[in-house]
Design an enzyme around this catalytic site. Sequence first.
Site, PDB file in Angstrom:
ATOM      1  N   VAL A 122       0.905  -1.152   0.000  1.00 25.86           N
ATOM      2  CA  VAL A 122       0.000   0.000   0.000  1.00 25.86           C
ATOM      3  C   VAL A 122       0.945   1.203   0.000  1.00 25.86           C
ATOM      4  O   VAL A 122       1.497   1.577   1.026  1.00 25.86           O
ATOM      5  CB  VAL A 122      -0.939  -0.010   1.229  1.00 25.86           C
ATOM      6  CG1 VAL A 122      -1.793   1.242   1.250  1.00 25.86           C
ATOM      7  CG2 VAL A 122      -1.811  -1.260   1.222  1.00 25.86           C
ATOM      8  N   PRO A 123       1.170   1.791  -1.176  1.00 26.79           N
ATOM      9  CA  PRO A 123       2.312   2.687  -1.390  1.00 26.79           C
ATOM     10  C   PRO A 123       2.174   4.104  -0.815  1.00 26.79           C
ATOM     11  O   PRO A 123       2.099   5.086  -1.549  1.00 26.79           O
ATOM     12  CB  PRO A 123       2.432   2.715  -2.911  1.00 26.79           C
ATOM     13  CG  PRO A 123       1.021   2.535  -3.381  1.00 26.79           C
ATOM     14  CD  PRO A 123       0.397   1.579  -2.394  1.00 26.79           C
ATOM     15  N   CYS A 124       2.207   4.196   0.497  1.00 29.03           N
ATOM     16  CA  CYS A 124       2.133   5.515   1.120  1.00 29.03           C
ATOM     17  C   CYS A 124       3.385   6.344   0.817  1.00 29.03           C
ATOM     18  O   CYS A 124       3.365   7.568   0.962  1.00 29.03           O
ATOM     19  CB  CYS A 124       1.892   5.399   2.624  1.00 29.03           C
ATOM     20  SG  CYS A 124       3.090   4.415   3.498  1.00 29.03           S
ATOM     21  N   HIS A 125       4.459   5.702   0.362  1.00 30.63           N
ATOM     22  CA  HIS A 125       5.663   6.443  -0.008  1.00 30.63           C
ATOM     23  C   HIS A 125       5.422   7.318  -1.246  1.00 30.63           C
ATOM     24  O   HIS A 125       6.192   8.237  -1.501  1.00 30.63           O
ATOM     25  CB  HIS A 125       6.845   5.496  -0.248  1.00 30.63           C
ATOM     26  CG  HIS A 125       6.634   4.507  -1.348  1.00 30.63           C
ATOM     27  ND1 HIS A 125       5.932   3.328  -1.158  1.00 30.63           N
ATOM     28  CD2 HIS A 125       7.016   4.520  -2.649  1.00 30.63           C
ATOM     29  CE1 HIS A 125       5.906   2.664  -2.301  1.00 30.63           C
ATOM     30  NE2 HIS A 125       6.540   3.362  -3.220  1.00 30.63           N
TER      31      HIS A 125
END
Length: 163
Positions: A122-125
Amino acid sequence: METTWLQTDFGTFQLTASELGLRSVRLTDIQVPAELPIPKNEHLNHARHQLEEYFAGQRKDFELTLDWAGSTDFYQAVWRELTQIPYGHTTSYQAIAEKLGDKNAIRAVGQANKHNPLAIIVPCHRVIAKNGDLQGYFYGLDFKRRLLALENPKSFALQEKLF
């Protein structure tokens, strides 16, 4: 629940899954043996394989079943939006808040990112400030830059701003 680990150039990740799906992916400082037993949980095997491909630059999208049990509906809504951010791209906290129907929920979106249990998957970056600043990341800004550079080597990931 079952746990396994994955050694990468980015560090060692601890992966946990329930029978329903992948529950967490977290960077850890645990030293693990070079050869680990194959997990019985297929969600863990799929996650390990797909993360290996991601870090090798061979995977852009994850095809995994996720288990967000115990998380709030708002956090889950934010995390679903994060999974829609294309590989190699970024969006802002404000843009996500607006997609969720509340342009003032910027800080709440930031808190959901902070509590994201599924790093990388889950690409919060990929979420930055609307002015292009990287802002915070629970593994630090250098780690965030490295992930963004992995996904888009031609980006400005090594600079302070992305646009």
